[in-house]
Design an enzyme around this catalytic site. Structure first.
Site, mmCIF file in Angstrom:
data_model
loop_
_atom_site.group_PDB
_atom_site.id
_atom_site.type_symbol
_atom_site.label_atom_id
_atom_site.label_comp_id
_atom_site.label_asym_id
_atom_site.label_seq_id
_atom_site.Cartn_x
_atom_site.Cartn_y
_atom_site.Cartn_z
ATOM 1 N N ASN A 139 -54.890 2.271 2.733
ATOM 2 C CA ASN A 139 -54.175 3.532 2.927
ATOM 3 C C ASN A 139 -54.940 4.271 4.017
ATOM 4 O OD1 ASN A 139 -52.913 5.964 2.806
ATOM 5 N ND2 ASN A 139 -53.095 6.209 0.586
ATOM 6 N N GLU A 187 -49.721 2.146 -7.527
ATOM 7 C CA GLU A 187 -49.166 1.907 -6.197
ATOM 8 C C GLU A 187 -49.918 0.798 -5.455
ATOM 9 O OE1 GLU A 187 -49.111 6.315 -5.897
ATOM 10 O OE2 GLU A 187 -47.474 5.968 -4.503
ATOM 11 N N LYS A 227 -58.758 4.516 2.773
ATOM 12 C CA LYS A 227 -58.968 4.119 1.377
ATOM 13 C C LYS A 227 -58.584 2.657 1.240
ATOM 14 C CE LYS A 227 -57.651 8.578 -0.500
ATOM 15 N NZ LYS A 227 -56.336 9.188 -0.631
ATOM 16 N N GLY A 253 -48.848 15.436 -5.163
ATOM 17 C CA GLY A 253 -47.474 15.531 -4.669
ATOM 18 C C GLY A 253 -46.589 15.120 -5.832
ATOM 19 N N ARG A 307 -50.172 0.843 3.151
ATOM 20 C CA ARG A 307 -49.244 1.885 2.728
ATOM 21 C C ARG A 307 -48.820 2.653 3.985
ATOM 22 N NH1 ARG A 307 -50.305 7.765 0.429
ATOM 23 N NH2 ARG A 307 -48.126 8.261 0.138
ATOM 24 N N ARG A 336 -47.840 22.483 -2.606
ATOM 25 C CA ARG A 336 -46.561 22.621 -1.887
ATOM 26 C C ARG A 336 -45.570 23.424 -2.724
ATOM 27 N NH1 ARG A 336 -46.299 16.544 -1.091
ATOM 28 N NH2 ARG A 336 -47.748 16.129 0.613
ATOM 29 N N HIS A 348 -42.633 8.481 -2.340
ATOM 30 C CA HIS A 348 -43.093 7.895 -3.609
ATOM 31 C C HIS A 348 -42.300 6.652 -3.982
ATOM 32 C CE1 HIS A 348 -44.705 12.122 -4.876
ATOM 33 N NE2 HIS A 348 -45.688 11.391 -4.387
ATOM 34 N N GLY A 356 -50.604 11.029 -12.154
ATOM 35 C CA GLY A 356 -51.685 11.791 -12.800
ATOM 36 C C GLY A 356 -51.239 12.766 -13.874
ATOM 37 N N GLY A 398 -48.003 13.256 -15.006
ATOM 38 C CA GLY A 398 -47.004 12.633 -15.878
ATOM 39 C C GLY A 398 -47.635 11.741 -16.940
ATOM 40 N N GLU A 399 -48.716 11.051 -16.573
ATOM 41 C CA GLU A 399 -49.349 10.126 -17.521
ATOM 42 C C GLU A 399 -50.319 10.818 -18.460
ATOM 43 O OE1 GLU A 399 -51.120 6.905 -15.219
ATOM 44 O OE2 GLU A 399 -49.346 6.914 -13.942
ATOM 45 N N ASN A 400 -50.893 11.940 -17.998
ATOM 46 C CA ASN A 400 -52.002 12.533 -18.761
ATOM 47 C C ASN A 400 -51.743 13.887 -19.395
ATOM 48 O OD1 ASN A 400 -54.111 10.502 -18.191
ATOM 49 N ND2 ASN A 400 -53.701 11.107 -16.087
HETATM 50 P P1 ADP Z 1 -52.277 11.876 -6.172
HETATM 51 O O1 ADP Z 1 -50.949 12.443 -5.822
HETATM 52 O O2 ADP Z 1 -53.406 12.473 -5.385
HETATM 53 O O3 ADP Z 1 -52.304 10.364 -6.278
HETATM 54 P P2 ADP Z 1 -52.654 11.791 -9.065
HETATM 55 O O4 ADP Z 1 -51.488 10.940 -9.401
HETATM 56 O O5 ADP Z 1 -54.020 11.239 -9.226
HETATM 57 O O6 ADP Z 1 -52.519 12.444 -7.631
HETATM 58 O O7 ADP Z 1 -52.531 13.133 -9.953
HETATM 59 C C1 ADP Z 1 -53.407 14.191 -9.799
HETATM 60 C C2 ADP Z 1 -53.026 15.289 -10.780
HETATM 61 O O8 ADP Z 1 -53.082 14.763 -12.112
HETATM 62 C C3 ADP Z 1 -53.956 16.478 -10.725
HETATM 63 O O9 ADP Z 1 -53.219 17.689 -10.799
HETATM 64 C C4 ADP Z 1 -54.787 16.299 -11.995
HETATM 65 O O10 ADP Z 1 -55.268 17.517 -12.511
HETATM 66 C C5 ADP Z 1 -53.761 15.702 -12.932
HETATM 67 N N1 ADP Z 1 -54.416 15.073 -14.090
HETATM 68 C C6 ADP Z 1 -55.210 13.969 -14.098
HETATM 69 N N2 ADP Z 1 -55.706 13.765 -15.357
HETATM 70 C C7 ADP Z 1 -55.223 14.753 -16.129
HETATM 71 C C8 ADP Z 1 -55.367 15.114 -17.516
HETATM 72 N N3 ADP Z 1 -56.122 14.395 -18.341
HETATM 73 N N4 ADP Z 1 -54.702 16.199 -17.960
HETATM 74 C C9 ADP Z 1 -53.942 16.937 -17.130
HETATM 75 N N5 ADP Z 1 -53.767 16.674 -15.827
HETATM 76 C C10 ADP Z 1 -54.392 15.603 -15.333
#
Ligand code: ADP
Length: 381
Positions: free
Chosen positions: A7, A359, A14, A188, A67, A217, A156, A305, A307-309
């Site tokens: 990337n 990705e 990266k 994003g 990418r 944004r 995306h 990030g 969505g998963e966490n």
């Molecule tokens: P990028 O678009 O840079 O690839 P990521 O997919 O890594 O970003 O997502 C980054 C976002 O995910 C950040 O806002 C981060 O705070 C959030 N995030 C990561 N882990 C957690 C968590 N455990 N709880 C809440 N938000 C999280």
């Protein structure tokens, strides 16, 4: 196959090395401060080559996957790179002025260093080439489209192309029959309407600025705000900074990182609570709209990030989907994990899933497939 995934940005590179059969991650890192400490992309490649010699124990790279942010209207899938393809990526630079020139520099640097290694370009826009015209057209004079290519492209795409079949298979649905709304929520963020496994609409548009509230944004705003500000003396660079780097969660909460915002909200920050509410409301509206767009989704899928966490953000979004009969299972939503999982309740009208994106893995797989196909056609020639 051992694939180096790159990337390449204007000031950083990266990389990851993936073994495609085992999906093992063999090396990962970043070379930054290109243009300062590291003179240029060629020097970055020298540095990378040295690191890989150590980290890969003498194993050599079979292919490189890049990418590339913008594939314009030309690229609807990953392609094997040759001179003409690099020039094409450069020609698309007006549409992605920060990203495409950097990708081209990365590609040229790899070619100069390892001229025999096949390279593949994987485009962020490609998956959205299936958007029908009524979704990609803006209601603007046609001359803007013809002269400047102003239309919805969407981004995306690599993530959506990876997550959609994973989610479909989890539900026992043929990926080509899958209707879903997928939300990729990272720094994003965007949402895509998937019908029959294909993208038919997405919230990012001509650039990644449109749509959801993101880390820095704004997402959707009334375009007249820009006209108003231009008349107040704001120039193009200032507006670019304002909307792309000073808005979104950062503007609302003083912070762009979701973890920090959630913590502030728990600690009573009204600003942080408002930021979450604005972002969740915007996404809930898009999910409602795209449920209609796909003719009834079979699932809502969260990835990346946030969505998963962020179970709290998911809760705030899904709680607003009650009128569609969509309901969360609070316990399932609170479980952390790296696997695709269901977080909707048994009586929910459709499934809600969390499905991790990858990705780099998607780029590595696409690269290996393109290179294998090229080798096959060369063999049969
Ligand atoms: P990028 O678009 O840079 O690839 P990521 O997919 O890594 O970003 O997502 C980054 C976002 O995910 C950040 O806002 C981060 O705070 C959030 N995030 C990561 N882990 C957690 C968590 N455990 N709880 C809440 N938000 C999280």
């Amino acid at each position: 196959m051992l694939v180096l995934v790159i990337n390449s940005g204007s000031s950083s590179l990266k990389y990851q090395v993936r073994e495609t059969d085992s999906q093992d991650l063999l090396a990962k890192g970043i070379i930054d401060r290109i243009g300062e400490v590291v003179p240029d992309h060629a020097a970055a490649l020298e540095e990378l080559s040295g690191r890989l010699r150590e980290e890969l124990d003498g194993r050599t790279i079979d292919a490189v996957g890049h990418r590339v942010v913008h594939g314009g209207e030309r690229f609807s899938e990953p392609v094997l790179i040759n001179n003409e393809i690099v020039r094409s990526i450069e020609r698309l630079s007006p549409l992605a002025p920060l990203h495409n020139p950097a990708s081209a520099m990365g590609i040229r640097a790899v070619h100069a260093k390892w001229p025999k290694i096949p390279q593949v370009a994987v485009f962020d826009t490609a998956f959205h080439r299936t958007l029908p015209e009524h979704a990609w057209r803006y209601a603007l004079p046609d001359s803007l489209y013809r002269r400047h290519g102003i239309r919805r492209y969407g981004f995306h795409g690599t993530s959506y192309a990876y997550v959609a079949p994973v989610a479909a298979r989890f539900l026992g649905i043929d990926p080509e029959e899958f209707n879903a709304v997928i939300a990729h929520l990272g720094n994003g963020a965007s949402v895509a309407a998937i019908q029959g496994g294909k993208s038919i609409d997405t919230s990012m548009g001509f650039t990644p600025l449109e749509g959801l509230v993101m880390g820095t944004r704004s997402g959707d705003v009334d375009p007249s705000i820009l006209i108003f500000l231009a008349r107040q003396g704001y120039d193009a660079d200032t507006l670019d900074d304002l909307l792309n780097r000073e808005s979104g969660l950062r503007a609302l909460a003083g912070e762009s990182d979701m973890r920090a915002i959630e913590e502030a909200a728990v600690n009573g920050s009204e600003q942080a609570r408002l930021a979450l509410a604005v972002a969740a409301y915007r996404l809930a509206k898009y999910i409602g709209a795209y449920h209609v767009a796909v003719g009834g989704a079979q699932a809502v899928v969260f990835t990346a990030g946030i969505g998963e966490n962020s179970w709290e953000f998911r809760r705030q979004v899904v709680d607003q989907l009650g009128p569609l009969g969509i309901r969360l299972d609070a316990d399932a939503n609170a479980v952390r994990g790296k696997q695709v999982r269901r977080i909707s309740s048994a009586d929910s009208a459709i499934d809600v899933l969390v499905a991790p994106t990858d990705e780099e893995e998607a780029i590595a797989e696409a690269t290996a497939a393109v290179v294998a196909r090229a080798a096959d056609s060369a063999a049969s020639f």
